[in-house]
Design a protein around this motif. Structure first.
Motif, short mmCIF file in Angstrom:
data_model
loop_
_atom_site.label_atom_id
_atom_site.label_comp_id
_atom_site.label_asym_id
_atom_site.label_seq_id
_atom_site.Cartn_x
_atom_site.Cartn_y
_atom_site.Cartn_z
N ARG A 8 34.43 -49.25 -67.38
CA ARG A 8 35.03 -47.94 -67.31
C ARG A 8 36.20 -47.42 -68.42
N LYS A 9 37.00 -48.51 -68.57
CA LYS A 9 38.07 -48.52 -69.48
C LYS A 9 37.77 -48.83 -70.76
N ASP A 10 36.43 -49.36 -70.99
CA ASP A 10 36.19 -49.77 -72.38
C ASP A 10 34.37 -49.59 -72.27
N PRO A 11 33.94 -48.20 -72.75
CA PRO A 11 32.74 -47.78 -72.67
C PRO A 11 31.87 -48.55 -73.81
N ASP A 12 32.55 -49.05 -74.68
CA ASP A 12 31.95 -49.67 -76.04
C ASP A 12 31.32 -51.20 -75.38
N LEU A 13 31.57 -51.38 -74.13
CA LEU A 13 30.99 -52.60 -73.29
C LEU A 13 29.65 -52.33 -72.96
N ALA A 14 28.88 -51.16 -72.90
CA ALA A 14 27.91 -50.78 -72.43
C ALA A 14 26.65 -51.70 -73.17
N VAL A 15 26.52 -51.82 -74.30
CA VAL A 15 25.61 -52.52 -75.02
C VAL A 15 25.30 -54.02 -74.45
N PRO A 16 26.39 -54.75 -74.69
CA PRO A 16 26.24 -56.06 -74.27
C PRO A 16 26.07 -56.26 -72.73
N LEU A 17 26.92 -55.35 -72.02
CA LEU A 17 26.71 -55.46 -70.41
C LEU A 17 25.31 -55.13 -70.06
N ILE A 18 24.43 -54.17 -70.66
CA ILE A 18 23.24 -53.62 -70.18
C ILE A 18 22.21 -54.91 -70.59
N GLU A 19 22.66 -55.57 -71.90
CA GLU A 19 21.56 -56.84 -72.15
C GLU A 19 21.82 -57.83 -71.21
N GLU A 20 23.15 -58.03 -70.58
CA GLU A 20 23.30 -59.21 -69.80
C GLU A 20 22.54 -58.97 -68.35
N VAL A 21 22.49 -57.43 -68.19
CA VAL A 21 21.67 -57.10 -66.78
C VAL A 21 20.34 -57.48 -66.99
N LEU A 22 19.82 -57.28 -68.10
CA LEU A 22 18.32 -57.40 -68.66
C LEU A 22 18.12 -59.10 -68.31
N ARG A 23 19.01 -59.81 -68.67
CA ARG A 23 18.89 -61.24 -68.35
C ARG A 23 19.10 -61.71 -66.79
N TYR A 24 20.14 -61.10 -66.16
CA TYR A 24 20.50 -61.49 -64.97
C TYR A 24 19.87 -60.60 -63.89
N GLU A 25 19.31 -59.57 -64.11
CA GLU A 25 18.28 -59.06 -63.20
C GLU A 25 17.39 -58.34 -63.72
N PRO A 26 16.24 -58.76 -64.28
CA PRO A 26 15.20 -58.31 -65.19
C PRO A 26 14.39 -57.44 -64.48
N PRO A 27 13.86 -56.37 -65.01
CA PRO A 27 12.97 -55.46 -64.45
C PRO A 27 11.63 -56.22 -64.28
N VAL A 28 11.21 -57.08 -65.08
CA VAL A 28 9.88 -57.73 -64.79
C VAL A 28 10.29 -59.11 -64.65
N GLN A 29 9.86 -59.75 -63.44
CA GLN A 29 10.22 -61.06 -62.88
C GLN A 29 9.56 -62.08 -63.53
N PHE A 30 8.26 -61.94 -63.76
CA PHE A 30 7.14 -62.77 -64.08
C PHE A 30 5.87 -62.15 -64.64
N VAL A 31 5.03 -62.84 -65.38
CA VAL A 31 3.83 -62.21 -65.90
C VAL A 31 2.67 -63.22 -65.62
N PRO A 32 2.19 -62.81 -64.46
CA PRO A 32 1.19 -63.59 -63.75
C PRO A 32 -0.26 -63.53 -64.24
N TRP A 33 -0.53 -62.75 -65.38
CA TRP A 33 -2.00 -62.59 -65.82
C TRP A 33 -2.32 -63.44 -66.88
N THR A 34 -1.63 -64.39 -67.48
CA THR A 34 -2.16 -65.04 -68.79
C THR A 34 -3.13 -66.49 -68.25
N THR A 35 -3.66 -66.83 -69.17
CA THR A 35 -4.80 -67.85 -69.02
C THR A 35 -4.68 -68.69 -70.20
#
Length: 400
Positions: A262-289
């Motif tokens: 909240r004090k540093d909005p410029d943190l948005a980009v690295p913060l969101i990238e860290e969420v994509l690592r820490y809690e990714p919206p796609v957990q795994f890819v189960p359809w490869t062969t």
């Protein structure tokens, strides 16, 4: 899949709120064979290597008889969308779709959406006025990406109640736990959504309008365009809903980081990238062969074997990320797998990032989100597309 296998535990809803201890156990055996012959790959470098290996197929029609396949692999009258194909078909389709979507042919397309998306964010947050609690999913994280993908495609936003159920059924069919019944529902949903979009595409052919469907019509067969439209409409909002919700949940669980943000909005980009690592919206890819025998991490994956690439496990691999279970908002060298990698890298990642960078800072600037009303919140049934189904949050006011 038996109840004792780790894949069954990962897909068990009882572990949805926190699958990460299971992923840590899984990484102890980087390439693990399950009782049914499925191979789970869970460490970063091995996942990344296989995702870029042409011997690993995304087309589940390559699976031996009796193996689970995606709804797109069944004979429903539509060809698979490009995410479920391999080169050269994949490359031809993806290249064609990219022309009106982004550079080099349409370099300003996504940038031109920023203003429209900012207006949508403002309208959604304005609707919080006078409320003492909101559901981040239903009131914000879902309507924003749905509106965005409708604008991109040229789909009427008011048709959302019509296609919502079809999109849900298709997304749910990706979960290995969906079973035969879920697969049939996914197939029917794909047919129904395809028929709806075919009518819209035909209308765009006759009377060009906004969105990329009309622009794509001259360059694709009707069947390929219909399949592509189904994919983009569903994938264009499902993962972004999770990403916005997971970011909100993670920040509310880390008040020190939230105060800093909240004090540093410029943190948005690295913060969101860290969420994509820490809690990714796609957990795994189960359809490869595996199309051939593949040697990886002292293990041979035999030809014809189903392979699950465990993205969320790889994103917390201590051999790749320092203190991987800690949320570090300004983490350096954060080459996560939140949007996958290789030729199947998320097509909509640029759009998703624009939405995230527009939505998250404004949400926390304008809304005094005070506390979670449920923690853990109720999660979606889907183990692949993991995210809260609802995220009720108490609020203490709204800034202009």
């Amino acid at each position: 899949m038996t109840s004792g296998t780790i894949s069954a535990q990962i897909t068990d809803y009882a572990n949805r709120a926190d699958p990460y201890p299971l992923y840590a156990e899984l990484r102890r055996t980087p390439v693990r064979r399950e009782d049914d012959g499925t191979y789970l790959v869970s460490t970063y470098h091995e996942v990344r290597s296989l995702a870029n290996d042409p011997r690993l197929s995304n087309d589940t029609r390559n699976r031996p008889p009796g193996r689970a396949r995606t709804a797109e692999a069944e004979d429903t009258g539509l060809p698979p969308s490009f995410i479920f194909t391999d080169p050269p078909v994949h490359d031809r389709l993806r290249t064609t779709v990219n022309r009106p979507f982004g550079p080099p042919h349409s370099p300003g397309f996504l940038d031109d959406l920023r203003g429209d998306l900012a207006e949508v964010v403002t309208e959604l947050l304005d609707s919080f006025e006078g409320k003492d609690q909101v559901d981040i999913v239903d009131d914000f994280a879902y309507p924003l990406p749905v509106t965005a993908i409708c604008k991109v495609l040229g789909v009427p936003r008011e048709d959302e109640p019509r296609f919502h159920g079809w999109a849900d059924a298709l997304a749910s069919s990706l979960d290995p736990q969906a079973g035969e019944e879920g697969g049939k529902k996914g197939q029917q949903a794909r047919l129904d959504l395809g028929a709806y979009l075919a009518d819209l595409i035909e209308a765009r052919r006759r009377h060009p309008g906004p969105g990329i469907l009309g622009a794509l019509a001259p360059d694709m067969t009707p069947e390929d365009l219909e399949a592509t439209a189904v994919l983009l409409l569903v994938a264009g909002h499902e993962t972004t809903v999770n990403a916005i919700t997971n970011t909100t949940l993670t920040l509310l669980r880390h008040p020190d980081v939230l105060d800093r943000f909240r004090k540093d909005p410029d943190l948005a980009v690295p913060l969101i990238e860290e969420v994509l690592r820490y809690e990714p919206p796609v957990q795994f890819v189960p359809w490869t062969t595996a199309l051939a025998d593949i040697d990886v991490a002292d293990t041979t994956i035999p030809r014809g074997s189903p392979v699950w690439l465990m993205l969320a496990a790889a994103n917390r691999d201590p051999q790749r990320f320092r203190d991987p279970d800690r949320f570090v908002p300004d983490r350096e060298d954060n080459e996560h797998l939140g949007f996958y990698t290789g030729i199947h890298y998320c097509f909509g990642a640029p759009l998703a990032r624009i939405e995230l960078y527009s939505a998250v800072p404004e949400l926390f600037r304008r809304v005094a989100l005070s506390r979670l009303l449920e923690d853990p919140p109720p999660y979606r049934a889907n183990a692949v597309l993991r995210g809260p189904r609802h995220l009720p949050v108490a609020i203490e006011g709204l800034r202009a």
